[in-house]
Design a protein around this motif. Sequence first.
Motif, PDB file in Angstrom:
ATOM      1  N   PHE A 165       0.838  -1.207   0.000  1.00  0.00           N
ATOM      2  CA  PHE A 165       0.000   0.000   0.000  1.00  0.00           C
ATOM      3  C   PHE A 165       0.871   1.254   0.000  1.00  0.00           C
ATOM      4  O   PHE A 165       0.662   2.176  -0.801  1.00  0.00           O
ATOM      5  N   LEU A 166       1.873   1.276   0.855  1.00  0.00           N
ATOM      6  CA  LEU A 166       2.770   2.422   0.946  1.00  0.00           C
ATOM      7  C   LEU A 166       3.592   2.601  -0.333  1.00  0.00           C
ATOM      8  O   LEU A 166       3.669   3.698  -0.900  1.00  0.00           O
ATOM      9  N   LEU A 167       4.191   1.513  -0.811  1.00  0.00           N
ATOM     10  CA  LEU A 167       5.086   1.602  -1.965  1.00  0.00           C
ATOM     11  C   LEU A 167       4.324   1.894  -3.258  1.00  0.00           C
ATOM     12  O   LEU A 167       4.871   2.516  -4.174  1.00  0.00           O
ATOM     13  N   THR A 168       3.072   1.451  -3.345  1.00  0.00           N
ATOM     14  CA  THR A 168       2.254   1.767  -4.520  1.00  0.00           C
ATOM     15  C   THR A 168       2.019   3.268  -4.617  1.00  0.00           C
ATOM     16  O   THR A 168       2.081   3.856  -5.697  1.00  0.00           O
ATOM     17  N   PHE A 169       1.768   3.893  -3.465  1.00  0.00           N
ATOM     18  CA  PHE A 169       1.618   5.359  -3.450  1.00  0.00           C
ATOM     19  C   PHE A 169       2.907   6.033  -3.899  1.00  0.00           C
ATOM     20  O   PHE A 169       2.889   6.952  -4.730  1.00  0.00           O
ATOM     21  N   VAL A 170       4.037   5.596  -3.360  1.00  0.00           N
ATOM     22  CA  VAL A 170       5.315   6.215  -3.706  1.00  0.00           C
ATOM     23  C   VAL A 170       5.586   6.100  -5.206  1.00  0.00           C
ATOM     24  O   VAL A 170       5.989   7.065  -5.860  1.00  0.00           O
ATOM     25  N   GLN A 171       5.347   4.923  -5.771  1.00  0.00           N
ATOM     26  CA  GLN A 171       5.599   4.710  -7.196  1.00  0.00           C
ATOM     27  C   GLN A 171       4.671   5.563  -8.053  1.00  0.00           C
ATOM     28  O   GLN A 171       5.108   6.163  -9.050  1.00  0.00           O
ATOM     29  N   ALA A 172       3.399   5.651  -7.674  1.00  0.00           N
ATOM     30  CA  ALA A 172       2.448   6.466  -8.436  1.00  0.00           C
ATOM     31  C   ALA A 172       2.850   7.938  -8.397  1.00  0.00           C
ATOM     32  O   ALA A 172       2.783   8.650  -9.413  1.00  0.00           O
ATOM     33  N   ASN A 173       3.261   8.412  -7.239  1.00  0.00           N
ATOM     34  CA  ASN A 173       3.698   9.802  -7.118  1.00  0.00           C
ATOM     35  C   ASN A 173       4.939  10.056  -7.975  1.00  0.00           C
ATOM     36  O   ASN A 173       5.055  11.089  -8.626  1.00  0.00           O
ATOM     37  N   ALA A 174       5.864   9.083  -7.977  1.00  0.00           N
ATOM     38  CA  ALA A 174       7.089   9.227  -8.771  1.00  0.00           C
ATOM     39  C   ALA A 174       6.764   9.292 -10.262  1.00  0.00           C
ATOM     40  O   ALA A 174       7.368  10.077 -11.007  1.00  0.00           O
ATOM     41  N   ARG A 175       5.833   8.473 -10.702  1.00  0.00           N
ATOM     42  CA  ARG A 175       5.443   8.500 -12.115  1.00  0.00           C
ATOM     43  C   ARG A 175       4.835   9.847 -12.490  1.00  0.00           C
ATOM     44  O   ARG A 175       5.156  10.429 -13.528  1.00  0.00           O
ATOM     45  N   SER A 176       3.950  10.358 -11.634  1.00  0.00           N
ATOM     46  CA  SER A 176       3.308  11.642 -11.911  1.00  0.00           C
ATOM     47  C   SER A 176       4.324  12.771 -11.913  1.00  0.00           C
ATOM     48  O   SER A 176       4.252  13.686 -12.743  1.00  0.00           O
ATOM     49  N   ALA A 177       5.281  12.719 -10.992  1.00  0.00           N
ATOM     50  CA  ALA A 177       6.322  13.750 -10.944  1.00  0.00           C
ATOM     51  C   ALA A 177       7.171  13.716 -12.213  1.00  0.00           C
ATOM     52  O   ALA A 177       7.525  14.769 -12.766  1.00  0.00           O
ATOM     53  N   ALA A 178       7.492  12.512 -12.677  1.00  0.00           N
ATOM     54  CA  ALA A 178       8.286  12.376 -13.899  1.00  0.00           C
ATOM     55  C   ALA A 178       7.511  12.903 -15.104  1.00  0.00           C
ATOM     56  O   ALA A 178       8.078  13.562 -15.990  1.00  0.00           O
ATOM     57  N   GLU A 179       6.219  12.623 -15.157  1.00  0.00           N
ATOM     58  CA  GLU A 179       5.392  13.119 -16.251  1.00  0.00           C
ATOM     59  C   GLU A 179       5.322  14.644 -16.240  1.00  0.00           C
ATOM     60  O   GLU A 179       5.376  15.284 -17.297  1.00  0.00           O
ATOM     61  N   ALA A 180       5.211  15.231 -15.035  1.00  0.00           N
ATOM     62  CA  ALA A 180       5.166  16.692 -14.933  1.00  0.00           C
ATOM     63  C   ALA A 180       6.480  17.308 -15.409  1.00  0.00           C
ATOM     64  O   ALA A 180       6.479  18.338 -16.101  1.00  0.00           O
ATOM     65  N   ARG A 181       7.608  16.679 -15.053  1.00  0.00           N
ATOM     66  CA  ARG A 181       8.902  17.180 -15.533  1.00  0.00           C
ATOM     67  C   ARG A 181       8.995  17.095 -17.050  1.00  0.00           C
ATOM     68  O   ARG A 181       9.513  18.007 -17.707  1.00  0.00           O
ATOM     69  N   GLN A 182       8.481  16.007 -17.623  1.00  0.00           N
ATOM     70  CA  GLN A 182       8.541  15.828 -19.072  1.00  0.00           C
ATOM     71  C   GLN A 182       7.684  16.862 -19.792  1.00  0.00           C
ATOM     72  O   GLN A 182       8.074  17.394 -20.845  1.00  0.00           O
ATOM     73  N   VAL A 183       6.514  17.167 -19.227  1.00  0.00           N
ATOM     74  CA  VAL A 183       5.640  18.175 -19.831  1.00  0.00           C
ATOM     75  C   VAL A 183       6.334  19.527 -19.850  1.00  0.00           C
ATOM     76  O   VAL A 183       6.291  20.258 -20.858  1.00  0.00           O
ATOM     77  N   ARG A 184       6.969  19.887 -18.729  1.00  0.00           N
ATOM     78  CA  ARG A 184       7.679  21.167 -18.677  1.00  0.00           C
ATOM     79  C   ARG A 184       8.816  21.201 -19.700  1.00  0.00           C
ATOM     80  O   ARG A 184       9.055  22.215 -20.354  1.00  0.00           O
ATOM     81  N   GLN A 185       9.511  20.075 -19.818  1.00  0.00           N
ATOM     82  CA  GLN A 185      10.627  20.006 -20.761  1.00  0.00           C
ATOM     83  C   GLN A 185      10.142  20.115 -22.204  1.00  0.00           C
ATOM     84  O   GLN A 185      10.709  20.853 -23.010  1.00  0.00           O
ATOM     85  N   ASP A 186       9.075  19.388 -22.521  1.00  0.00           N
ATOM     86  CA  ASP A 186       8.564  19.390 -23.902  1.00  0.00           C
ATOM     87  C   ASP A 186       7.986  20.741 -24.307  1.00  0.00           C
ATOM     88  O   ASP A 186       8.086  21.142 -25.470  1.00  0.00           O
ATOM     89  N   SER A 187       7.344  21.422 -23.354  1.00  0.00           N
ATOM     90  CA  SER A 187       6.710  22.700 -23.676  1.00  0.00           C
ATOM     91  C   SER A 187       7.659  23.886 -23.531  1.00  0.00           C
ATOM     92  O   SER A 187       7.329  25.004 -23.941  1.00  0.00           O
ATOM     93  N   ALA A 188       8.826  23.644 -22.938  1.00  0.00           N
ATOM     94  CA  ALA A 188       9.825  24.697 -22.725  1.00  0.00           C
ATOM     95  C   ALA A 188       9.283  25.837 -21.872  1.00  0.00           C
ATOM     96  O   ALA A 188       9.714  26.994 -22.012  1.00  0.00           O
ATOM     97  N   MET A 189       8.348  25.534 -20.998  1.00  0.00           N
ATOM     98  CA  MET A 189       7.843  26.544 -20.063  1.00  0.00           C
ATOM     99  C   MET A 189       7.296  25.847 -18.819  1.00  0.00           C
ATOM    100  O   MET A 189       6.844  24.702 -18.881  1.00  0.00           O
ATOM    101  N   ASP A 190       7.378  26.562 -17.681  1.00  0.00           N
ATOM    102  CA  ASP A 190       6.831  25.984 -16.472  1.00  0.00           C
ATOM    103  C   ASP A 190       5.319  26.171 -16.452  1.00  0.00           C
ATOM    104  O   ASP A 190       4.742  26.796 -17.363  1.00  0.00           O
ATOM    105  N   ASP A 191       4.659  25.637 -15.420  1.00  0.00           N
ATOM    106  CA  ASP A 191       3.199  25.670 -15.399  1.00  0.00           C
ATOM    107  C   ASP A 191       2.653  27.091 -15.338  1.00  0.00           C
ATOM    108  O   ASP A 191       1.655  27.414 -15.991  1.00  0.00           O
ATOM    109  N   GLU A 192       3.289  27.957 -14.549  1.00  0.00           N
ATOM    110  CA  GLU A 192       2.818  29.341 -14.473  1.00  0.00           C
ATOM    111  C   GLU A 192       2.887  30.021 -15.835  1.00  0.00           C
ATOM    112  O   GLU A 192       1.955  30.744 -16.229  1.00  0.00           O
TER     113      GLU A 192
END
Length: 264
Positions: A165-192
């Motif tokens: 239960f604990l590790l599933t949360f950690v892995q899901a959060n890590a995946r989402s964080a990686a996706e957010a970094r990739q979006v910022r990289q691909d768009s060449a701009m931060d969320d703001e």
Amino acid sequence: MPLDRSSAGDPARTLELLWRVPAGTPRRGPRKRLDIDAVVAVAIGLADADGLDAVTMRRVAQRLGVVPMTLYTYVPGKAELLDLMLDTAYLRMSRTDTAGRPWRDRLTAVAEENRALFEAHPWAATISTGRPPLGPGMMAKYEHELSALDGLGLHDVEMDAALTFLLTFVQANARSAAEARQVRQDSAMDDEQWWAANAPVLDRVLDPGAYPTAARVGSAAGAAQRAAYSPEHAWEFGLRRVLDGLAALIDGRAGSVETGPGAR
């Protein structure tokens, strides 16, 4: 879409490789230039830099200065190599000594250790481990992490489920964080910057009166997080809720006992 998963290769050969068991009778001939550890180190380097798609037997062989057929004398294929990479990452993880500390502290340390693993090796968070590679790294990791749940009055199946239960949360959060970094990289701009650039169009097409709750909550969350999604906020909020959920099981268990300084 292909799924990268552990234990997808020859299970017997994979276990031999994980535990460095010699395969059959040694062949006569010139002494080998490489070893499995060197192959795995190159593969991990490629994955860290460019993701799992970059890890091919051909590219690993090129980095090692050998022809691809030579590599197959060390590792049967990418499936087995993936298990070796994952187990090596597990073996090298930091393991905090939390003996005697309250269970929330111990489980927080386990969560943070796994988060650090996924930050160092983002590819590891993308692998399905329903059939984990039972190598020395995996077993050392499992033993260490179970110790955070030992002595709390949980039976063995509950200990395993609580850790999952604990590790599933950690892995899901890590995946989402990686996706957010990739979006910022691909768009060449931060969320703001992205929201500022698109605000005029959104103001024209979105009617707050039609979606009053979504508009109110979305605006509040966006202002607080400076983005529609904040991996850091999701981590802090989610980990607290995971621990609160486990507290309902652990603290409510009749006869649950903690030992050591700071115990309840």
